[in-house]
Design an enzyme around this catalytic site. Structure first.
Site, PDB file in Angstrom:
ATOM      1  N   LYS A 124       0.819  -1.209   0.000  1.00  0.00           N
ATOM      2  CA  LYS A 124       0.000   0.000   0.000  1.00  0.00           C
ATOM      3  C   LYS A 124       0.853   1.259   0.000  1.00  0.00           C
ATOM      4  O   LYS A 124       0.497   2.257  -0.615  1.00  0.00           O
ATOM      5  CB  LYS A 124      -0.933   0.019   1.219  1.00  0.00           C
ATOM      6  CG  LYS A 124      -2.121  -0.901   1.069  1.00  0.00           C
ATOM      7  CD  LYS A 124      -3.226  -0.543   2.048  1.00  0.00           C
ATOM      8  CE  LYS A 124      -4.438  -1.443   1.842  1.00  0.00           C
ATOM      9  NZ  LYS A 124      -5.473  -1.236   2.848  1.00  0.00           N
ATOM     10  N   LYS A 207      -5.180  -9.255  -6.900  1.00  0.00           N
ATOM     11  CA  LYS A 207      -6.367  -9.502  -6.077  1.00  0.00           C
ATOM     12  C   LYS A 207      -7.529  -8.604  -6.514  1.00  0.00           C
ATOM     13  O   LYS A 207      -7.310  -7.433  -6.836  1.00  0.00           O
ATOM     14  CB  LYS A 207      -5.986  -9.188  -4.620  1.00  0.00           C
ATOM     15  CG  LYS A 207      -6.990  -9.578  -3.581  1.00  0.00           C
ATOM     16  CD  LYS A 207      -6.529  -9.160  -2.188  1.00  0.00           C
ATOM     17  CE  LYS A 207      -6.685  -7.679  -1.960  1.00  0.00           C
ATOM     18  NZ  LYS A 207      -6.592  -7.276  -0.537  1.00  0.00           N
ATOM     19  N   LYS A 210     -11.605  -3.440  -3.808  1.00  0.00           N
ATOM     20  CA  LYS A 210     -12.484  -2.274  -3.898  1.00  0.00           C
ATOM     21  C   LYS A 210     -11.708  -1.017  -4.273  1.00  0.00           C
ATOM     22  O   LYS A 210     -12.285  -0.027  -4.698  1.00  0.00           O
ATOM     23  CB  LYS A 210     -13.252  -2.087  -2.575  1.00  0.00           C
ATOM     24  CG  LYS A 210     -12.376  -1.997  -1.336  1.00  0.00           C
ATOM     25  CD  LYS A 210     -13.188  -1.821  -0.042  1.00  0.00           C
ATOM     26  CE  LYS A 210     -13.625  -3.136   0.561  1.00  0.00           C
ATOM     27  NZ  LYS A 210     -13.784  -3.129   2.020  1.00  0.00           N
TER      28      LYS A 210
HETATM   29  P1  AMP Z   1     -11.111  -5.533   3.259  1.00  0.00           P
HETATM   30  O1  AMP Z   1     -12.026  -5.218   2.131  1.00  0.00           O
HETATM   31  O2  AMP Z   1      -9.686  -5.361   2.907  1.00  0.00           O
HETATM   32  O3  AMP Z   1     -11.504  -4.896   4.540  1.00  0.00           O
HETATM   33  O4  AMP Z   1     -11.295  -7.101   3.495  1.00  0.00           O
HETATM   34  C1  AMP Z   1     -12.345  -7.655   4.253  1.00  0.00           C
HETATM   35  C2  AMP Z   1     -12.308  -9.163   4.179  1.00  0.00           C
HETATM   36  O5  AMP Z   1     -12.526  -9.597   2.823  1.00  0.00           O
HETATM   37  C3  AMP Z   1     -10.979  -9.779   4.610  1.00  0.00           C
HETATM   38  O6  AMP Z   1     -11.241 -10.988   5.311  1.00  0.00           O
HETATM   39  C4  AMP Z   1     -10.281 -10.052   3.314  1.00  0.00           C
HETATM   40  O7  AMP Z   1      -9.343 -11.085   3.410  1.00  0.00           O
HETATM   41  C5  AMP Z   1     -11.450 -10.431   2.426  1.00  0.00           C
HETATM   42  N1  AMP Z   1     -11.140 -10.152   1.010  1.00  0.00           N
HETATM   43  C6  AMP Z   1     -10.935  -8.933   0.451  1.00  0.00           C
HETATM   44  N2  AMP Z   1     -10.653  -9.043  -0.866  1.00  0.00           N
HETATM   45  C7  AMP Z   1     -10.686 -10.380  -1.140  1.00  0.00           C
HETATM   46  C8  AMP Z   1     -10.487 -11.147  -2.335  1.00  0.00           C
HETATM   47  N3  AMP Z   1     -10.193 -10.578  -3.497  1.00  0.00           N
HETATM   48  N4  AMP Z   1     -10.617 -12.497  -2.240  1.00  0.00           N
HETATM   49  C9  AMP Z   1     -10.922 -13.097  -1.061  1.00  0.00           C
HETATM   50  N5  AMP Z   1     -11.123 -12.432   0.084  1.00  0.00           N
HETATM   51  C10 AMP Z   1     -11.005 -11.086   0.061  1.00  0.00           C
END
Ligand code: AMP
Ligand code: TRP
Length: 347
Positions: A124, A207, A210
């Site tokens: 990041k 990956k 968002k």
């Molecule tokens: P975040 O959006 O970074 O707060 O992620 C929230 C949850 O979603 C965490 O458990 C991440 O590991 C999961 N997550 C986010 N992006 C992915 C992705 N592309 N594939 C699988 N899990 C994801």
């Protein structure tokens, strides 16, 4: 420093904690890697605590009105996906101050070397590391506090969070050793299923996120059926038909990603999907995947939209969840203050 204690892990009652950042709309990656799994844990009858981690979101600048909106939207997604606020605790992080209090204490437990090895920070911050917030660097220590302020034992997450959970284990172990107690559990990451790492629809080595500048790279939980179908039809693939074994997907990241997404949505294994579609062209597989994705996601999107009509009700649910969360977290943080030598005489 007290003598390190070699006590075996006391038996901590099973308790699940996990969080999602309201730093943007939720994606199919969040749904398959996190939300869907959170619901499964709730259905297993374990105590489940889920959180919109707004304090984590502000480690990069957020527009205040958007942050509020995205926090509500995330909460609506939890409920639309099947989280029952009566059976699970659902709240936003900033309403329970125990998180940041323990977060500070953990900043004093975690070592600079441990934090410097966090690959998510390095990714990041990139070349801009002089200019990112101090909070972004300390992020994983607040994450450890989120979990341990409930003495949670199991944390369902996507693959990308594995290293942060290892840090959480290190912090718990060091705290227990430094103070000669067996106070915090050493958490177990729960990284299961066919879609622990959903990849971008534009680049199978990245990956799905968002924060990707390209909206075509992801499926948002707010996308309508047409948009979902279009994005899947346009997803990057290769010219080969699907192979008849999983091994045949080894060097085909985009194809493998679509197979994994299909498997996770259908509740099958990737092996089953390959078995059903061996030899199929993407001209056949993509429409089947689009239909499945729409069938699974559309009801969630519609329910999210319905819930978002009544933001006051969402705020009420978050407030009630926060009060229940606080009732668990407060006594644990108060005990931490006693352990580390803080006077608590305020009336
Ligand atoms: P975040 O959006 O970074 O707060 O992620 C929230 C949850 O979603 C965490 O458990 C991440 O590991 C999961 N997550 C986010 N992006 C992915 C992705 N592309 N594939 C699988 N899990 C994801
Ligand atoms: N760091 C997680 C992510 O970006 C979000 C998060 C914050 C979290 N605190 C948590 C996940 C505690 C699990 C447990 O995906």
């Amino acid at each position: 420093m007290a003598e390190p204690v070699q006590t075996p892990q006391a038996s901590f009652p099973p308790r699940i904690f996990s969080g999602i950042q309201p730093s943007g709309g939720l994606t199919l990656g969040n749904y398959l890697g996190a939300l869907k799994r959170f619901v499964e844990k709730q259905e297993e009858g374990i105590e489940t605590i889920y959180c919109m981690v707004d304090m984590h979101a502000i480690t990069v600048w957020q527009d205040p009105e958007k942050l509020r909106q995205q926090t509500r939207e995330g909460a609506a997604a939890f409920i639309a996906a099947g989280i029952d606020p009566a059976r699970s605790i659902l709240f936003n992080q900033s309403q329970v101050t125990a998180h940041v209090e323990l977060g500070w204490i953990f900043n004093c437990i975690a070592r600079m070397g441990w934090m410097s090895r966090m690959t998510q920070f390095k990714d990041k911050a990139g070349k801009n590391s002089e200019n990112v917030s101090l909070g972004l660097f300390a992020y994983p220590s607040l994450m450890a506090a989120d979990i341990l302020t409930y003495k949670a034992t199991h944390v369902p997450v996507g693959e990308d969070q594995k290293q942060h959970l290892e840090l959480c284990r290190d912090i718990a172990i060091k705290f227990n050793n430094d103070y000669g107690v067996n106070f915090f559990p050493v958490v177990e990451p729960v990284i299961e299923g066919a879609a622990t790492r959903v990849m971008s629809l534009r680049d199978g080595t990245k990956k799905m996120s968002k924060s990707d500048p390209s909206d075509q790279s992801r499926i948002n939980l707010t996308d309508d059926a047409d948009t979902i179908a279009k994005k899947i039809r346009k997803a990057k693939t290769d010219p080969e038909p699907l192979p008849d074994t999983l091994d045949g997907l080894k060097d085909r990241p985009e194809a493998r990603n679509l197979v994994n997404i299909y498997a996770a949505l259908a509740g099958h294994t990737p092996e089953q999907v390959i078995c059903d579609y061996a030899g199929a062209q993407f001209g056949t597989f993509k429409p089947a995947l689009a239909d499945l994705a729409v069938a699974k996601l559309e009801p969630i999107t519609l329910e999210m939209n319905r819930l978002m009509q009544d933001p006051a009700e969402i705020d009420r649910i978050l407030g009630e969840g926060a009060a229940r969360a606080d009732a668990i977290a407060r006594p644990i943080v108060d005990q931490v203050y006693d352990i580390i030598g803080m006077i608590r005489s305020r009336r």
